[in-house]
Scaffold this active site. Structure first.
Site, short mmCIF file in Angstrom:
data_model
loop_
_atom_site.label_atom_id
_atom_site.label_comp_id
_atom_site.label_asym_id
_atom_site.label_seq_id
_atom_site.Cartn_x
_atom_site.Cartn_y
_atom_site.Cartn_z
N ASP A 260 1.14 -3.41 -2.93
CA ASP A 260 2.15 -3.32 -1.89
C ASP A 260 1.96 -1.95 -1.26
O ASP A 260 1.25 -1.10 -1.79
CB ASP A 260 3.56 -3.50 -2.49
CG ASP A 260 4.56 -3.91 -1.41
OD1 ASP A 260 5.58 -4.51 -1.75
OD2 ASP A 260 4.27 -3.65 -0.22
C1 GLC Z 1 6.43 -3.83 2.41
C2 GLC Z 1 6.75 -5.09 1.63
C3 GLC Z 1 5.62 -6.08 1.57
C4 GLC Z 1 4.87 -6.01 2.91
C5 GLC Z 1 4.19 -4.66 2.97
C6 GLC Z 1 3.50 -4.45 4.33
O1 GLC Z 1 6.92 -2.71 1.74
O2 GLC Z 1 7.25 -4.92 0.30
O3 GLC Z 1 6.16 -7.39 1.34
O4 GLC Z 1 3.90 -7.05 2.99
O5 GLC Z 1 5.08 -3.58 2.72
O6 GLC Z 1 4.44 -4.35 5.34
#
Ligand code: GLC
Length: 739
Positions: A260
């Protein structure tokens, strides 16, 4: 309630969706070519593959013809272009199809729609030049207050398993990789970046992993996203047990683990414990640390923030010092190249062009919304409304609210969005006098507004029928991340109550005109106890996407007979929820960075039914404008499996669809088991008077539990009840089988 013993002798033709094969094998077909490619790479080039080089892109080795991997959110539509620096791209063609949220899809209980849904998302992601779409989200809906429940599917692992497979195959058949998230135990937003989750091995295996396992083995997911939280003391994204032992070991996952954004915290852990691609960091951190490092004479400003990622310079240094680490590096590069081959990114492979904003995509958005809307209550068959009605008062801010840009990273810039009010106007044209009163304001700390209530009451009094549209919201001003609240990323809800003084408003409207249907929008359970008893009809419409207003109108006026079923329980009040009652939500008392899931396997209906706590609306509940009769149940054992057979008849006057649900109860076990567990379902579409024989195979997975001592699933011989019905609390037939 007729209880039949097993009757049949010959096994019925079992329609098992469990193909038993592991679709991960498909990812290894190019391994020979990949080895040859890896041999040509320098150490620096390999490391460059492991981390972002901009907001949503990574890797790329021009010299070897290896392109960057381009990723994009999100689970229900392709996010507006963020550019390489989160600043967006002026004039980009990035207004697209805004699908209903993942929990709306789950509410259809229709796996075929899962595939159609994934097809739309994959096709639009291809058109927008994306290689990985960062969805679906399948974390268990454990806590009613979790801000991201709208992005997830259910409280039940079996329903998730059935709905996620189609979605992933739909996406990947379009030549885009799905990224199932967030692995694992990311069930709340409160302290999401650093809370350390503890749970029993049984809860992990029986509740929190099955959806991911199905996504990997049956769905063939190319990528999985590691989550922010810790799990048993180690960050999930760099967690030896989750990533090496389970995912890549037991499950044979051959694709890549993407982090993430900012969920990697340690170079050696990430190298050793399965992080393959480090993405992320947020805007503030990015700009701050580049300035700091340049100012403090650190790596020169030409070394961007991305070179300071854990799997960038630090990893390169570590591997230079300790060559035994290089095979770990090669495995990561191998996995990334497997995903690139699987999405036709290499060797000049032909790629599908994808399509954007097509009529078919919009039709699928409508279909999912129509089948995902849940009729919760319909006293005296107030619904469907008649088109001969003279006047309708539409009341509530959600009737005119557009939701697509809300919720955080899952945001979509919708090509258009039909609001409930617009949908009603589309449905009725100018034949009906439609008035509108906003009734309440969506704003921080907004209380009931007497003036707005008075206007709403006046409108209600003057109309034949009232359609109230309210419920939750993604936040206040969607353009500001800081304004996220309620159904949104980064924050949990403050409580489970109807926000903005709606309880008072709804009661005033009901008093003014009892012919009121309440339409709720939102992403999770909400407390309706203040007025549900006085309301004839209640409809849950979730966040139904760009065609949502039309879908709501089609259901309210009977063009569509509702067939949605709740994918999670609505408790009467928040305190009844097991995450609060037994669990430690949001954290261990006195320690905000720790939480033990003491609710254990008793999540959702597994708790309410075992501990006899009556819900407001039960898991699997959803009414229809027709009725269904269940008859002729037989449960036939064969080895460790059983075949369940029954007849369902539409004994009402309109065509409709019923989700036949099959629950299993272990009459006696050496461990405490839930009162019932969903182990099969089938959605049947029936014309008035039509009958259908439903045959479901319960394989041994349906009867086993996870034995923590033996560290394996066990089928304890004995008698099992098989409970069949239209909801977890509407059991129509029971049988039993002894295995
Ligand atoms: C965010 C979310 C994730 C997302 C990523 C990119 O913090 O937790 O679900 O795909 O970052 O935006």
């Amino acid at each position: 309630m007729t209880s039949l013993s097993t009757a049949q002798t010959k096994p019925a033709n079992t329609k098992s969706t469990q193909t038993g094969q592991n679709r991960q094998a498909a990812l290894t077909v190019n391994d020979a070519k990949i080895e040859a490619l890896i041999k040509k790479m320098t150490l620096e080039e390999k490391v460059a593959m492991l981390h972002a080089n901009s907001a949503f892109a990574a890797g790329g080795i021009k010299r070897l013809g290896i392109p960057e991997i381009m990723t994009s959110d999100g689970p229900h539509g392709v996010r507006p272009e963020q550019g390489r620096d989160w600043k967006g791209v002026k004039g980009a063609n990035d207004a697209g199809t805004y699908m209903p949220t993942n929990n709306t899809l789950a509410s259809t209980w229709n796996p075929t729609l899962g595939y159609a849904y994934g097809t739309v998302l994959g096709s639009e992601a291809r058109f927008r030049g994306k290689d990985i779409i960062l969805g679906p989200g399948i974390n268990i809906v454990r806590a009613p207050l979790n801000g991201r429940n709208f992005e997830y599917m259910s409280e039940d692992p079996y329903l998730i398993s059935k709905m996620v497979v189609g979605y992933i195959r739909g996406v990947q058949d379009q030549g885009v990789s799905a990224s199932v998230k967030h692995y694992a135990a990311n069930n709340q937003e409160e302290h999401r970046n650093d809370i350390d989750v503890e749970m029993s091995e049984r809860a992990l295996r029986e509740i929190y992993l099955p959806g991911f396992k199905a996504a990997v083995q049956e769905g063939g997911a190319h990528t999985l996203m590691g989550s922010y939280n810790k799990f048993r003391g180690q960050y999930a994204t760099e967690n030896a047990y989750l990533m090496n032992t389970i995912l890549k070991g037991e499950w044979g996952f051959k694709g890549l683990v993407i982090s993430d954004w900012g969920s990697v915290h340690n170079t050696m852990d990430a190298l050793r414990n399965g992080t393959d691609l480090e993405m992320g960091t947020d805007l503030a951190l990015m700009y701050k640390s580049v300035d700091q490092s340049a100012a403090s004479g650190g790596p020169s400003a030409s070394r961007t923030i991305y070179d300071q990622f854990y799997l960038a310079d630090a990893a390169l240094d570590a591997i230079k010092k300790d060559k035994t680490l290089e095979p770990l590096l090669d495995d990561k590069v191998r996995r990334i190249l497997r995903v690139m081959y699987a999405t036709n990114m290499l060797d000049g492979a032909k790629r599908k062009p994808g399509a954007y904003n097509t009529k078919e995509h919009q039709a699928t958005a409508l279909k999912v919304a129509e089948e995902g809307i849940v009729l919760l209550k319909n006293e005296g068959n107030m619904l469907p409304l008649k088109k001969t009605v003279k006047s309708i008062a539409v009341i509530g801010h959600n009737a005119t609210r557009e939701n697509s840009l809300g919720g955080g990273s899952a945001q979509v810039k919708a090509k258009y969005e039909i609001t409930p009010l617009q949908g009603l106007k589309n449905e009725l044209g100018d034949k009906v006098n439609i008035t509108y009163a906003q009734g309440y304001k969506i704003a921080r700390d907004q209380k009931a507004d007497p003036q707005m209530i008075a206007e709403a009451v006046a409108a209600a009094k003057a109309a034949d029928v009232v359609v109230y549209v309210g419920g939750s919201t993604h936040g206040y001003d969607y353009s500001k991340w800081s304004d996220n609240a309620y159904d949104a990323e980064g924050f949990d809800k403050p409580d489970m109550k109807m926000p903005f003084g709606q309880d008072e408003l709804i009661q005033a409207v009901l008093k003014a005109n009892p012919n009121t249907v309440v339409v709720l929008m939102g992403g999770g359970p909400i407390d309706v106890s203040a007025w549900a008893g006085q309301t004839k009809s209640i409809v849950e419409a979730w966040y139904p996407g760009m065609e949502g207003g039309n879908a709501i109108a089609h259901v309210l006026f009977g063009d569509v007979n509702p067939s949605g079923k709740l994918p999670f329980t609505f408790p009467v009040k928040l305190e009844d929820s097991p995450a609060h009652k037994l669990g430690e939500y949001p954290s261990t008392p006195g320690n905000p960075l720790k939480q033990t899931y003491k609710d254990d396997i008793f999540v959702g209906y597994r708790y309410y039914d075992t501990y006899n706590v009556a819900p407001q609306f039960a898991f699997g509940h959803g009414l229809s404008y027709t009725t269904f009769k269940y008859s002729g149940l037989s449960v036939t054992p064969s080895g460790k499996s059983a075949t369940v057979k029954l007849t369902v008849t539409n004994d009402g006057k309109t065509a409709g669809a019923e989700v036949v649900q099959v629950y299993v109860k272990d009459e006696k076990a050496s461990v405490k088991r839930p009162e019932k567990e969903l182990k099969g379902f089938e959605k049947v579409f029936l014309k008035p008077g039509e009958s259908k024989v439903v045959t479901l195979t319960l394989d041994q997975n349906a009867f086993q539990y996870y034995d923590e001592g033996k560290k394996q699933w066990v089928l304890e011989p004995g008698k099992f009840d098989v409970l069949v019905g239209g909801s977890s609390r509407d059991i129509r037939l029971t049988g039993n089988v002894t295995l």
